[in-house]
Design an enzyme around this catalytic site. Structure first.
Site, PDB file in Angstrom:
ATOM      1  N   ARG A 130       0.871  -1.301  -0.101  1.00 26.39           N
ATOM      2  CA  ARG A 130      -0.072  -0.002  -0.003  1.00 26.39           C
ATOM      3  C   ARG A 130       0.894   1.462  -0.054  1.00 26.39           C
ATOM      4  NH1 ARG A 130      -2.894  -3.366   3.535  1.00 26.39           N
ATOM      5  NH2 ARG A 130      -4.655  -4.053   2.551  1.00 26.39           N
ATOM      6  N   LYS A 152       3.380  11.777 -10.829  1.00 28.67           N
ATOM      7  CA  LYS A 152       2.553  11.076 -11.807  1.00 28.67           C
ATOM      8  C   LYS A 152       3.240   9.431 -12.072  1.00 28.67           C
ATOM      9  CE  LYS A 152      -0.252  14.284 -14.385  1.00 28.67           C
ATOM     10  NZ  LYS A 152      -0.431  14.869 -15.627  1.00 28.67           N
ATOM     11  N   GLU A 194      10.875  19.040 -24.662  1.00 28.15           N
ATOM     12  CA  GLU A 194      10.216  19.501 -23.271  1.00 28.15           C
ATOM     13  C   GLU A 194      10.958  20.605 -22.523  1.00 28.15           C
ATOM     14  OE1 GLU A 194       7.492  17.598 -22.536  1.00 28.15           O
ATOM     15  OE2 GLU A 194       7.621  15.665 -23.394  1.00 28.15           O
ATOM     16  N   LYS A 235       8.766  22.968 -13.276  1.00 27.99           N
ATOM     17  CA  LYS A 235       7.681  22.208 -12.919  1.00 27.99           C
ATOM     18  C   LYS A 235       7.458  22.025 -11.391  1.00 27.99           C
ATOM     19  CE  LYS A 235       6.047  17.728 -14.019  1.00 27.99           C
ATOM     20  NZ  LYS A 235       6.100  16.422 -14.830  1.00 27.99           N
ATOM     21  N   GLU A 245      -3.471  18.479 -11.171  1.00 31.72           N
ATOM     22  CA  GLU A 245      -3.984  18.913 -12.468  1.00 31.72           C
ATOM     23  C   GLU A 245      -5.284  19.196 -12.423  1.00 31.72           C
ATOM     24  OE1 GLU A 245      -1.970  17.029 -15.717  1.00 31.72           O
ATOM     25  OE2 GLU A 245      -3.557  17.748 -17.019  1.00 31.72           O
ATOM     26  N   ARG A 249      -1.364  23.003 -13.878  1.00 32.53           N
ATOM     27  CA  ARG A 249      -0.637  21.957 -14.381  1.00 32.53           C
ATOM     28  C   ARG A 249      -0.905  21.406 -15.869  1.00 32.53           C
ATOM     29  NH1 ARG A 249       1.400  16.505 -10.939  1.00 32.53           N
ATOM     30  NH2 ARG A 249       2.749  15.961 -12.506  1.00 32.53           N
ATOM     31  N   ASN A 253       1.192  20.402 -20.862  1.00 31.57           N
ATOM     32  CA  ASN A 253       0.660  19.825 -22.156  1.00 31.57           C
ATOM     33  C   ASN A 253       0.567  20.349 -23.413  1.00 31.57           C
ATOM     34  OD1 ASN A 253      -0.153  17.585 -20.367  1.00 31.57           O
ATOM     35  ND2 ASN A 253      -2.387  18.281 -19.835  1.00 31.57           N
ATOM     36  N   HIS A 256       0.859  18.877 -26.553  1.00 28.28           N
ATOM     37  CA  HIS A 256       0.668  17.198 -26.405  1.00 28.28           C
ATOM     38  C   HIS A 256      -0.556  17.033 -26.928  1.00 28.28           C
ATOM     39  CE1 HIS A 256       4.203  17.636 -23.864  1.00 28.28           C
ATOM     40  NE2 HIS A 256       3.960  16.517 -23.326  1.00 28.28           N
ATOM     41  N   HIS A 260      -0.032  14.018 -29.026  1.00 26.37           N
ATOM     42  CA  HIS A 260      -0.461  12.603 -28.878  1.00 26.37           C
ATOM     43  C   HIS A 260      -0.788  11.970 -30.117  1.00 26.37           C
ATOM     44  CE1 HIS A 260      -0.413  13.306 -24.339  1.00 26.37           C
ATOM     45  NE2 HIS A 260       0.663  12.862 -24.619  1.00 26.37           N
ATOM     46  N   HIS A 274       8.348  10.481 -28.658  1.00 24.07           N
ATOM     47  CA  HIS A 274       7.151  11.415 -27.744  1.00 24.07           C
ATOM     48  C   HIS A 274       7.716  12.893 -27.993  1.00 24.07           C
ATOM     49  CE1 HIS A 274       4.402  13.121 -24.978  1.00 24.07           C
ATOM     50  NE2 HIS A 274       5.601  13.674 -24.457  1.00 24.07           N
TER      51      HIS A 274
HETATM   52  N1  LIG Z   1       5.135  10.624 -15.160  1.00 25.34           N
HETATM   53  C1  LIG Z   1       5.157  11.858 -15.955  1.00 25.34           C
HETATM   54  O1  LIG Z   1       5.006  12.828 -15.527  1.00 25.34           O
HETATM   55  C2  LIG Z   1       5.583  11.710 -17.353  1.00 25.34           C
HETATM   56  C3  LIG Z   1       5.932  12.836 -18.098  1.00 25.34           C
HETATM   57  C4  LIG Z   1       6.432  12.678 -19.531  1.00 25.34           C
HETATM   58  C5  LIG Z   1       6.635  11.317 -19.902  1.00 25.34           C
HETATM   59  N2  LIG Z   1       6.341  10.313 -19.216  1.00 25.34           N
HETATM   60  C6  LIG Z   1       6.483   8.813 -19.673  1.00 25.34           C
HETATM   61  O2  LIG Z   1       7.891   8.711 -20.172  1.00 25.34           O
HETATM   62  C7  LIG Z   1       8.114   7.574 -21.011  1.00 25.34           C
HETATM   63  C8  LIG Z   1       9.100   8.185 -21.961  1.00 25.34           C
HETATM   64  O3  LIG Z   1      10.300   8.325 -21.279  1.00 25.34           O
HETATM   65  P1  LIG Z   1      11.707   8.466 -21.793  1.00 25.34           P
HETATM   66  O4  LIG Z   1      11.504   9.338 -22.804  1.00 25.34           O
HETATM   67  O5  LIG Z   1      12.669   8.757 -20.857  1.00 25.34           O
HETATM   68  O6  LIG Z   1      11.829   6.806 -22.568  1.00 25.34           O
HETATM   69  P2  LIG Z   1      12.573   5.618 -21.913  1.00 25.34           P
HETATM   70  O7  LIG Z   1      12.431   5.417 -20.504  1.00 25.34           O
HETATM   71  O8  LIG Z   1      11.795   4.617 -22.798  1.00 25.34           O
HETATM   72  O9  LIG Z   1      13.968   5.651 -22.550  1.00 25.34           O
HETATM   73  C9  LIG Z   1      14.308   5.921 -23.696  1.00 25.34           C
HETATM   74  C10 LIG Z   1      15.486   5.149 -24.183  1.00 25.34           C
HETATM   75  O10 LIG Z   1      16.816   5.368 -24.020  1.00 25.34           O
HETATM   76  C11 LIG Z   1      17.371   4.412 -23.170  1.00 25.34           C
HETATM   77  N3  LIG Z   1      18.255   5.191 -21.973  1.00 25.34           N
HETATM   78  C12 LIG Z   1      17.682   5.593 -21.024  1.00 25.34           C
HETATM   79  N4  LIG Z   1      18.656   6.191 -20.136  1.00 25.34           N
HETATM   80  C13 LIG Z   1      19.716   5.921 -20.958  1.00 25.34           C
HETATM   81  C14 LIG Z   1      21.159   6.656 -20.685  1.00 25.34           C
HETATM   82  N5  LIG Z   1      21.460   7.006 -19.696  1.00 25.34           N
HETATM   83  N6  LIG Z   1      22.010   6.226 -21.696  1.00 25.34           N
HETATM   84  C15 LIG Z   1      21.738   5.221 -22.805  1.00 25.34           C
HETATM   85  N7  LIG Z   1      20.449   4.686 -22.927  1.00 25.34           N
HETATM   86  C16 LIG Z   1      19.406   5.207 -21.934  1.00 25.34           C
HETATM   87  C17 LIG Z   1      16.427   3.509 -22.547  1.00 25.34           C
HETATM   88  O11 LIG Z   1      16.778   2.105 -22.313  1.00 25.34           O
HETATM   89  C18 LIG Z   1      15.183   3.627 -23.607  1.00 25.34           C
HETATM   90  O12 LIG Z   1      15.592   2.641 -25.036  1.00 25.34           O
HETATM   91  C19 LIG Z   1       6.714   7.573 -21.690  1.00 25.34           C
HETATM   92  O13 LIG Z   1       6.349   5.947 -21.265  1.00 25.34           O
HETATM   93  C20 LIG Z   1       5.815   8.585 -21.149  1.00 25.34           C
HETATM   94  O14 LIG Z   1       4.365   8.168 -20.813  1.00 25.34           O
HETATM   95  C21 LIG Z   1       5.851  10.436 -17.966  1.00 25.34           C
HETATM   96 ZN   LIG Z   2       5.696  15.212 -22.857  1.00 20.56          ZN
END
Ligand SMILES: NC(=O)c1ccc[n+]([C@@H]2O[C@H](COP(=O)([O-])OP(=O)(O)OC[C@H]3O[C@@H](n4cnc5c(N)ncnc54)[C@H](O)[C@@H]3O)[C@@H](O)[C@H]2O)c1
Ligand SMILES: [Zn+2]
Length: 375
Positions: A130, A152, A194, A235, A245, A249, A253, A256, A260, A274
């Protein structure tokens, strides 16, 4: 803002959320201090590091060594890389592994990776027993400026992305900017969209600074830490004022809704990352705002020019493999955003650094705009 930047002490940004307040620490080479920082925060805690295969290869040994040299026990859980890991199956694996590692209420889960690992491990931490505390160690630029901050967490449903999740704030975020040196440049660039977003949505001076300094952000000079700190401060402020949000917040977006739809059209594949979709979406948000007479066309052109200079896509024609027709695009927009009696909510702009939430935008107007863009 124009004084030469020098590398100094790590920067600490506070996320002021009362009992759930925490710090984001930003600096080059912080990995070596992870053990000491975790021990200081939670003496005697054990840890389970959740990471993906690629990040494990590059950075897990250093993180484990830093924890162990400070006397912190560290188990590790390695998941496959990529968006596919935000699934029920991997979520189950991670939860069971956390329990098997005997992580209990006073222990810590450590999310070492990009947004995928952060969202997945954070959600597992929210659910096991939990709610376990967790530490974010973001390893992508996107994660350092966006996903690791704000609480999030979640996984994907067959009906759409991030539909299963929880708000669960980390207890500490450690952003070591040196970890980004191993990130493929295309991933770095996608995260940069971003970074630019924070300037475009609320900080015109920061956007101007980026126009002058973006090369140094990419090269890993002190401008990188500065840019990440500015984004985290922005942020953190927004999240502290509107954690769930209900208002402000939503400004995060910007770009986005269009983004999206384009990401979904590309099947969340390597065709369009993305951040690339967000870059295009932000340009569309500026152009749509210009079409409505809210902003000067020259400002829209300036936003697009900077993103293009950094190598990001800014026109629908830039998407490899093309984009679907107007009907399919409008369907995707309607799926992403709740359509209320034929109207949509968008983040629009009155200028660079002046985004606002625009309710009741007529879907027919969006359709006419996109149809022009598709010509
Ligand atoms: N929680 C939130 O507020 C929030 C906000 C924006 C995005 N997201 C989520 O984040 C995700 C995307 O995140 P991302 O773009 O970081 O993608 P990711 O986590 O898939 O990483 C991208 C790629 O880079 C590689 N990688 C990561 N760090 C590395 C490093 N230091 N050296 C070499 N390779 C590395 C990973 O293995 C992967 O293949 C999505 O699922 C999205 O929904 C969440
Ligand atoms: Zn984004």
């Amino acid at each position: 803002m124009t004084a030469p930047l020098r590398r100094g002490e790590p920067v600490a940004v506070d996320v002021a959320l009362g009992a759930r307040a925490y710090q984001i620490v930003i600096g080059r080479g912080l990995t070596g201090q992870i053990g000491d920082r975790v021990r200081a925060l939670r003496p005697g805690a054990r840890t389970a590091i959740v990471t993906d295969e690629t990040v494990a290869r590059h950075h897990l040994p250093a993180v484990e060594a830093a924890l162990r040299s400070a006397g912190v026990e560290a188990a590790h859980i390695v998941v496959p890389e990529g968006e596919g890991a935000k699934s029920y199956a991997t979520f189950e694996t991670v939860c069971e592994a956390i329990i098997a590692a005997r992580i209990e209420r006073r222990d810590l889960v450590v999310a070492l990776g990009g947004g995928v690992v952060g969202d997945l491990a954070g959600f597992a931490a929210a659910c096991v027993r939990r709610g376990l505390d967790f530490v974010q160690v973001p390893t992508t630029l996107l994660a350092q400026v966006d996903s690791s901050v704000g609480g999030k967490t979640g996984i994907n449903s067959r009906h759409g992305k991030n539909l299963i999740g929880a708000f669960h704030q980390p207890v500490l975020v450690i952003a070591d900017t040196a970890l980004l040196d191993t990130l493929p440049v295309r991933q770095f660039r996608a995260g940069y969209a971003e970074v630019a977003k924070y300037g475009l949505l609320g900080d015109a001076a920061f956007f101007t600074w980026l126009e002058e300094n973006w090369r140094d952000v990419f090269a890993g000079g002190p401008a990188r830490e500065h840019a990440i700190a500015v984004c985290c401060r922005a942020k953190a402020g927004i999240v502290a004022r509107d954690e769930r949000e209900s208002g402000e917040r939503a400004l995060l977006n910007l770009g986005h809704t269009f983004g999206h739809a384009l990401e979904a059209a590309a099947g969340y594949s390597d065709r369009l990352l993305h951040g690339e979709a967000v870059a295009l979406g932000m340009v569309l948000a500026f152009e749509f705002s210009a079409r409505r007479g809210l902003v000067d066309g020259a400002q829209a052109a300036r936003a697009a020019a900077h993103l293009a200079a950094a190598g990001l896509p800014t026109r629908l024609g830039d998407v490899p493999g093309g984009v679907p027709g107007i009907d399919a695009l409008m369907d995707l927009i309607a799926q992403d955003k709740k359509v209320k009696r034929g109207t949509l909510t968008f983040i629009l702009v009155r200028g660079i650094g002046q985004a606002f939430v625009a309710n009741a935008i007529d879907a027919a107007e969006v359709r006419a705009f996109l149809a022009e863009k598709l010509k």
